[in-house]
Write a protein that holds these residues in place. Structure first.
Motif, PDB file in Angstrom:
ATOM      1  N   ASP A   6       0.818  -1.210   0.000  1.00 17.16           N
ATOM      2  CA  ASP A   6       0.000   0.000   0.000  1.00 17.16           C
ATOM      3  C   ASP A   6       0.854   1.263   0.000  1.00 17.16           C
ATOM      4  O   ASP A   6       0.531   2.250  -0.655  1.00 17.16           O
ATOM      5  CB  ASP A   6      -0.941   0.015   1.208  1.00 17.16           C
ATOM      6  CG  ASP A   6      -2.007  -1.077   1.132  1.00 17.16           C
ATOM      7  OD1 ASP A   6      -2.269  -1.597   0.026  1.00 17.16           O
ATOM      8  OD2 ASP A   6      -2.572  -1.413   2.190  1.00 17.16           O
ATOM      9  N   VAL A   7       1.943   1.229   0.735  1.00 19.00           N
ATOM     10  CA  VAL A   7       2.841   2.388   0.799  1.00 19.00           C
ATOM     11  C   VAL A   7       3.428   2.678  -0.577  1.00 19.00           C
ATOM     12  O   VAL A   7       3.467   3.823  -1.025  1.00 19.00           O
ATOM     13  CB  VAL A   7       3.969   2.161   1.839  1.00 19.00           C
ATOM     14  CG1 VAL A   7       5.036   3.243   1.734  1.00 19.00           C
ATOM     15  CG2 VAL A   7       3.402   2.117   3.241  1.00 19.00           C
ATOM     16  N   ILE A   8       3.880   1.652  -1.268  1.00 18.07           N
ATOM     17  CA  ILE A   8       4.471   1.837  -2.596  1.00 18.07           C
ATOM     18  C   ILE A   8       3.441   2.413  -3.559  1.00 18.07           C
ATOM     19  O   ILE A   8       3.732   3.323  -4.331  1.00 18.07           O
ATOM     20  CB  ILE A   8       5.048   0.509  -3.134  1.00 18.07           C
ATOM     21  CG1 ILE A   8       6.304   0.143  -2.341  1.00 18.07           C
ATOM     22  CG2 ILE A   8       5.358   0.605  -4.628  1.00 18.07           C
ATOM     23  CD1 ILE A   8       6.867  -1.226  -2.666  1.00 18.07           C
ATOM     24  N   LEU A   9       2.237   1.898  -3.510  1.00 13.01           N
ATOM     25  CA  LEU A   9       1.217   2.308  -4.471  1.00 13.01           C
ATOM     26  C   LEU A   9       0.595   3.661  -4.134  1.00 13.01           C
ATOM     27  O   LEU A   9       0.076   4.339  -5.014  1.00 13.01           O
ATOM     28  CB  LEU A   9       0.138   1.232  -4.569  1.00 13.01           C
ATOM     29  CG  LEU A   9       0.639  -0.148  -5.007  1.00 13.01           C
ATOM     30  CD1 LEU A   9      -0.508  -1.135  -5.080  1.00 13.01           C
ATOM     31  CD2 LEU A   9       1.376  -0.078  -6.331  1.00 13.01           C
ATOM     32  N   GLU A  10       0.674   4.076  -2.884  1.00 11.63           N
ATOM     33  CA  GLU A  10       0.033   5.326  -2.463  1.00 11.63           C
ATOM     34  C   GLU A  10       0.673   6.563  -3.088  1.00 11.63           C
ATOM     35  O   GLU A  10      -0.001   7.396  -3.673  1.00 11.63           O
ATOM     36  CB  GLU A  10       0.093   5.452  -0.935  1.00 11.63           C
ATOM     37  CG  GLU A  10      -0.447   6.763  -0.427  1.00 11.63           C
ATOM     38  CD  GLU A  10      -0.176   6.980   1.043  1.00 11.63           C
ATOM     39  OE1 GLU A  10      -0.273   8.139   1.472  1.00 11.63           O
ATOM     40  OE2 GLU A  10       0.143   6.009   1.754  1.00 11.63           O
ATOM     41  N   LYS A  11       1.970   6.718  -2.962  1.00 11.34           N
ATOM     42  CA  LYS A  11       2.645   7.933  -3.430  1.00 11.34           C
ATOM     43  C   LYS A  11       3.054   7.854  -4.890  1.00 11.34           C
ATOM     44  O   LYS A  11       3.393   8.862  -5.494  1.00 11.34           O
ATOM     45  CB  LYS A  11       3.871   8.230  -2.568  1.00 11.34           C
ATOM     46  CG  LYS A  11       3.535   8.821  -1.230  1.00 11.34           C
ATOM     47  CD  LYS A  11       2.996  10.224  -1.375  1.00 11.34           C
ATOM     48  CE  LYS A  11       2.849  10.875  -0.023  1.00 11.34           C
ATOM     49  NZ  LYS A  11       2.436  12.248  -0.099  1.00 11.34           N
ATOM     50  N   ILE A 144       2.323  -3.475 -20.627  1.00 12.42           N
ATOM     51  CA  ILE A 144       1.972  -3.357 -19.204  1.00 12.42           C
ATOM     52  C   ILE A 144       0.676  -4.111 -18.933  1.00 12.42           C
ATOM     53  O   ILE A 144       0.571  -4.884 -17.976  1.00 12.42           O
ATOM     54  CB  ILE A 144       1.851  -1.877 -18.789  1.00 12.42           C
ATOM     55  CG1 ILE A 144       3.185  -1.161 -18.994  1.00 12.42           C
ATOM     56  CG2 ILE A 144       1.377  -1.752 -17.341  1.00 12.42           C
ATOM     57  CD1 ILE A 144       3.098   0.353 -18.961  1.00 12.42           C
ATOM     58  N   LYS A 145      -0.299  -3.900 -19.792  1.00 13.89           N
ATOM     59  CA  LYS A 145      -1.599  -4.574 -19.641  1.00 13.89           C
ATOM     60  C   LYS A 145      -1.436  -6.090 -19.725  1.00 13.89           C
ATOM     61  O   LYS A 145      -2.018  -6.825 -18.922  1.00 13.89           O
ATOM     62  CB  LYS A 145      -2.568  -4.079 -20.718  1.00 13.89           C
ATOM     63  CG  LYS A 145      -3.951  -4.662 -20.590  1.00 13.89           C
ATOM     64  CD  LYS A 145      -4.885  -4.084 -21.628  1.00 13.89           C
ATOM     65  CE  LYS A 145      -6.268  -4.672 -21.450  1.00 13.89           C
ATOM     66  NZ  LYS A 145      -7.221  -4.149 -22.426  1.00 13.89           N
ATOM     67  N   VAL A 155       2.471  -3.521 -10.830  1.00 14.67           N
ATOM     68  CA  VAL A 155       3.560  -3.339 -11.781  1.00 14.67           C
ATOM     69  C   VAL A 155       4.173  -1.957 -11.566  1.00 14.67           C
ATOM     70  O   VAL A 155       3.488  -0.948 -11.668  1.00 14.67           O
ATOM     71  CB  VAL A 155       3.069  -3.489 -13.240  1.00 14.67           C
ATOM     72  CG1 VAL A 155       4.175  -3.151 -14.223  1.00 14.67           C
ATOM     73  CG2 VAL A 155       2.550  -4.899 -13.485  1.00 14.67           C
ATOM     74  N   LEU A 156       5.455  -1.968 -11.260  1.00  8.49           N
ATOM     75  CA  LEU A 156       6.215  -0.737 -11.121  1.00  8.49           C
ATOM     76  C   LEU A 156       7.042  -0.554 -12.381  1.00  8.49           C
ATOM     77  O   LEU A 156       7.278  -1.513 -13.113  1.00  8.49           O
ATOM     78  CB  LEU A 156       7.148  -0.810  -9.908  1.00  8.49           C
ATOM     79  CG  LEU A 156       6.524  -0.721  -8.526  1.00  8.49           C
ATOM     80  CD1 LEU A 156       5.706  -1.944  -8.195  1.00  8.49           C
ATOM     81  CD2 LEU A 156       7.594  -0.532  -7.484  1.00  8.49           C
ATOM     82  N   GLY A 157       7.496   0.671 -12.593  1.00  8.78           N
ATOM     83  CA  GLY A 157       8.353   0.952 -13.730  1.00  8.78           C
ATOM     84  C   GLY A 157       9.613   1.654 -13.272  1.00  8.78           C
ATOM     85  O   GLY A 157       9.583   2.433 -12.322  1.00  8.78           O
ATOM     86  N   GLY A 158      10.701   1.374 -13.934  1.00  3.35           N
ATOM     87  CA  GLY A 158      11.959   2.032 -13.618  1.00  3.35           C
ATOM     88  C   GLY A 158      12.816   2.155 -14.855  1.00  3.35           C
ATOM     89  O   GLY A 158      12.709   1.356 -15.769  1.00  3.35           O
ATOM     90  N   GLY A 159      13.642   3.163 -14.876  1.00  4.60           N
ATOM     91  CA  GLY A 159      14.579   3.322 -15.971  1.00  4.60           C
ATOM     92  C   GLY A 159      14.054   4.171 -17.104  1.00  4.60           C
ATOM     93  O   GLY A 159      12.892   4.052 -17.496  1.00  4.60           O
ATOM     94  N   ASP A 176       1.652   0.992 -11.823  1.00  8.26           N
ATOM     95  CA  ASP A 176       1.061   1.336 -10.523  1.00  8.26           C
ATOM     96  C   ASP A 176       1.925   2.335  -9.762  1.00  8.26           C
ATOM     97  O   ASP A 176       1.419   3.097  -8.932  1.00  8.26           O
ATOM     98  CB  ASP A 176       0.871   0.069  -9.688  1.00  8.26           C
ATOM     99  CG  ASP A 176      -0.153  -0.857 -10.314  1.00  8.26           C
ATOM    100  OD1 ASP A 176      -1.304  -0.421 -10.495  1.00  8.26           O
ATOM    101  OD2 ASP A 176       0.210  -2.000 -10.654  1.00  8.26           O
ATOM    102  N   ALA A 177       3.217   2.331 -10.010  1.00  4.67           N
ATOM    103  CA  ALA A 177       4.159   3.239  -9.356  1.00  4.67           C
ATOM    104  C   ALA A 177       5.465   3.181 -10.143  1.00  4.67           C
ATOM    105  O   ALA A 177       5.636   2.317 -11.007  1.00  4.67           O
ATOM    106  CB  ALA A 177       4.395   2.824  -7.907  1.00  4.67           C
ATOM    107  N   ILE A 178       6.379   4.105  -9.824  1.00  4.52           N
ATOM    108  CA  ILE A 178       7.688   4.102 -10.475  1.00  4.52           C
ATOM    109  C   ILE A 178       8.778   4.299  -9.425  1.00  4.52           C
ATOM    110  O   ILE A 178       8.515   4.788  -8.333  1.00  4.52           O
ATOM    111  CB  ILE A 178       7.800   5.175 -11.588  1.00  4.52           C
ATOM    112  CG1 ILE A 178       7.646   6.606 -11.050  1.00  4.52           C
ATOM    113  CG2 ILE A 178       6.767   4.940 -12.674  1.00  4.52           C
ATOM    114  CD1 ILE A 178       8.941   7.335 -11.008  1.00  4.52           C
ATOM    115  N   SER A 179       9.989   3.909  -9.803  1.00  3.09           N
ATOM    116  CA  SER A 179      11.157   4.214  -8.971  1.00  3.09           C
ATOM    117  C   SER A 179      12.103   5.044  -9.818  1.00  3.09           C
ATOM    118  O   SER A 179      12.238   4.804 -11.019  1.00  3.09           O
ATOM    119  CB  SER A 179      11.841   2.934  -8.486  1.00  3.09           C
ATOM    120  OG  SER A 179      12.431   2.236  -9.559  1.00  3.09           O
TER     121      SER A 179
END
Length: 190
Positions: A6-11, A144-145, A155-159, A176-179
């Motif tokens: 939940d923390v990852i997806l919230e922000k 992604i879908k 699913v997170l995304g990075g890069g 859903d989120a990115i780093s």
């Protein structure tokens, strides 16, 4: 603390830290609730975990890139004992061990062609990480879908994210989120 998922997806944005000296800014940043340590030395990790936990933020360690830690079940057990909230890895065996240790695990998937999509879905579907991270984050929405439908995981995304528009586009495509390690992107609010 809320559930890590939940923390990852919230922000929607997690801070990717490449150097230990960059940690303090991520700890203090009001938009950052999750910190991804992308490399480092095991000797400094307990001190880093203590600082991050004091800020009530989870720390996920990219175990594949951490120096001095075994890339095996014992290494994950040690990270759990140190107080790491979870791991990031590309290795299916480490996902399996993390699940056995009940450690939050994000499996990184490098998407370079159609075959890598099939392989990523097959492997992640077999070992069942808590979430997956697609690299690069600029893949088409249909990919992604396809991954989300096949795995039913966040699913997170990075890069390759450089601008606010890049981040918003990745999220609009279904991430859903990115780093990101780019500090100016940490300021985006949703």
């Amino acid at each position: 603390m809320e559930s890590l998922r939940d923390v990852i997806l919230e922000k929607k944005i997690g801070a990717a830290i490449r150097r230990p000296e960059d940690l303090e800014e991520a700890i203090r940043h009001p938009n950052i609730k999750v910190i991804f340590l992308l490399n480092g030395d095991i000797n400094y990790l307990p001190q880093m975990v203590k600082r991050v936990r004091a800020a009530d933020k989870p720390l996920l360690v990219h175990i594949d890139l951490m120096e001095g830690i075994g890339k095996d079940r014992s290494g994950i057990h040690l990270l759990k004992r140190i107080g790491v909230s979870g791991i990031v890895t590309t290795k299916s065996s480490l996902v399996k061990y993390a699940n056995e240790e009940e450690v939050f695990v994000i499996q990184r998937l490098f998407i370079v062609d159609s075959e890598s999509i099939k392989t990523a879905i097959r492997v992640a579907g077999h070992v069942k990480p808590t979430a997956v991270e697609i690299l690069p984050a600029i893949v088409p929405a249909r990919i992604i879908k396809e991954i989300k439908n096949a795995l039913a995981l966040p699913v997170l995304g990075g890069g390759l994210l450089k601008t606010e528009d890049d981040v918003r586009e990745a999220l609009s495509k279904g991430m859903d989120a990115i780093s990101t390690s780019l500090r100016h992107l940490w300021n985006i609010t949703f």
